[in-house]
Design a protein around this motif. Structure first.
Motif, PDB file in Angstrom:
ATOM      1  N   VAL A 160       0.827  -1.205   0.000  1.00 34.80           N
ATOM      2  CA  VAL A 160       0.000   0.000   0.000  1.00 34.80           C
ATOM      3  C   VAL A 160       0.864   1.259   0.000  1.00 34.80           C
ATOM      4  CG1 VAL A 160      -1.635   1.352   1.397  1.00 34.80           C
ATOM      5  CG2 VAL A 160      -2.057  -1.063   0.987  1.00 34.80           C
ATOM      6  N   VAL A 161       1.943   1.288   0.773  1.00 27.67           N
ATOM      7  CA  VAL A 161       2.756   2.499   0.812  1.00 27.67           C
ATOM      8  C   VAL A 161       3.608   2.669  -0.449  1.00 27.67           C
ATOM      9  CG1 VAL A 161       2.784   2.658   3.321  1.00 27.67           C
ATOM     10  CG2 VAL A 161       4.659   1.509   2.158  1.00 27.67           C
ATOM     11  N   ARG A 162       3.815   1.614  -1.202  1.00 28.81           N
ATOM     12  CA  ARG A 162       4.598   1.714  -2.437  1.00 28.81           C
ATOM     13  C   ARG A 162       3.774   2.161  -3.631  1.00 28.81           C
ATOM     14  NH1 ARG A 162       8.153  -3.527  -1.685  1.00 28.81           N
ATOM     15  NH2 ARG A 162       6.134  -4.467  -1.955  1.00 28.81           N
ATOM     16  N   VAL A 163       2.473   1.888  -3.616  1.00 28.33           N
ATOM     17  CA  VAL A 163       1.628   2.133  -4.784  1.00 28.33           C
ATOM     18  C   VAL A 163       0.915   3.477  -4.654  1.00 28.33           C
ATOM     19  CG1 VAL A 163      -0.388   1.255  -6.044  1.00 28.33           C
ATOM     20  CG2 VAL A 163       1.302  -0.336  -5.148  1.00 28.33           C
ATOM     21  N   ASP A 164       0.818   4.184  -5.755  1.00 31.08           N
ATOM     22  CA  ASP A 164       0.077   5.444  -5.795  1.00 31.08           C
ATOM     23  C   ASP A 164      -1.393   5.166  -5.475  1.00 31.08           C
ATOM     24  OD1 ASP A 164      -1.033   7.904  -6.388  1.00 31.08           O
ATOM     25  OD2 ASP A 164      -0.515   7.850  -8.517  1.00 31.08           O
ATOM     26  N   ASN A 165      -1.968   5.959  -4.572  1.00 30.44           N
ATOM     27  CA  ASN A 165      -3.368   5.744  -4.181  1.00 30.44           C
ATOM     28  C   ASN A 165      -4.319   5.815  -5.366  1.00 30.44           C
ATOM     29  OD1 ASN A 165      -2.613   5.439  -1.531  1.00 30.44           O
ATOM     30  ND2 ASN A 165      -3.754   7.183  -0.762  1.00 30.44           N
ATOM     31  N   GLN A 166      -4.034   6.634  -6.356  1.00 27.92           N
ATOM     32  CA  GLN A 166      -4.948   6.750  -7.481  1.00 27.92           C
ATOM     33  C   GLN A 166      -5.067   5.438  -8.250  1.00 27.92           C
ATOM     34  OE1 GLN A 166      -3.832  10.288  -9.624  1.00 27.92           O
ATOM     35  NE2 GLN A 166      -5.103  11.543  -8.284  1.00 27.92           N
TER      36      GLN A 166
END
Length: 180
Positions: A160-166
């Motif tokens: 989750v912290v590596r991937v862009d939220n969009q």
């Protein structure tokens, strides 16, 4: 991360320009700072295949700088803002201020940086949490109820912290936020 992402920040520039851009700023309840230092920091910074640096108040904030300035700089120059939520923390002004500043990045820059790590089942009847689940449910990570699920929790959090939220937005909302 490399030092190419360092920024000069006016009066704080001399201090913060020496630090790389963090993967996540951490907004926490002081009551769980020991857990953050002994578990969260170790799992994200020391273990795993990729180093994910945290910006932690007690370690990374320049002393003597007002809370609002430190929070603003931490959130502005981090890829994500990780809120470690407890029942006590969600009732504080510091939580509200940090959440406001993180939402400002979404409104001003169209960059959603919010990740909620729920150590306790908080905000369960909150309109904010309900909307967040609809908008980007994967950005809400809950502490597991059993020890057997902890390895999955840590891997999920790292993802989750590596991937862009969009990228994690539901289809309903992704069209709105990505069409700028």
């Amino acid at each position: 991360m490399n030092n190419d992402y360092c920024h000069m920040l006016g009066a704080l520039g001399a201090i913060l320009s020496l630090l790389p851009l963090w993967d996540q700023a951490c907004c926490i309840d002081p009551q769980v700072s020991e857990w953050v230092m002994e578990h969260l920091r170790v799992k994200l910074e020391d273990e795993g295949e990729k180093y994910l640096p945290l910006c932690l108040e007690e370690r990374d904030w320049p002393p003597g700088v007002p809370l609002v300035d430190n929070l603003t700089q931490s959130i502005q120059y981090s890829r994500k803002t990780l809120f470690v939520l407890t029942e006590a923390y969600v009732r504080t002004g510091a939580f509200r201020l940090a959440m406001y500043l993180a939402h400002q990045r979404l409104l001003d820059e169209n960059v959603d940086v919010i990740v909620l790590l729920m150590l306790e089942p908080v905000l369960q009847h909150s309109h904010f949490l309900s909307l967040r689940r609809r908008l980007c449910g994967e950005s809400i990570v809950e502490w597991p109820r059993t020890a057997a699920a902890e390895p999955w929790f840590w891997q999920n959090l790292r993802n989750v912290v590596r991937v862009d939220n969009q990228v994690m937005y539901t289809k309903t909302y992704s069209n709105y936020f990505t069409s700028k």
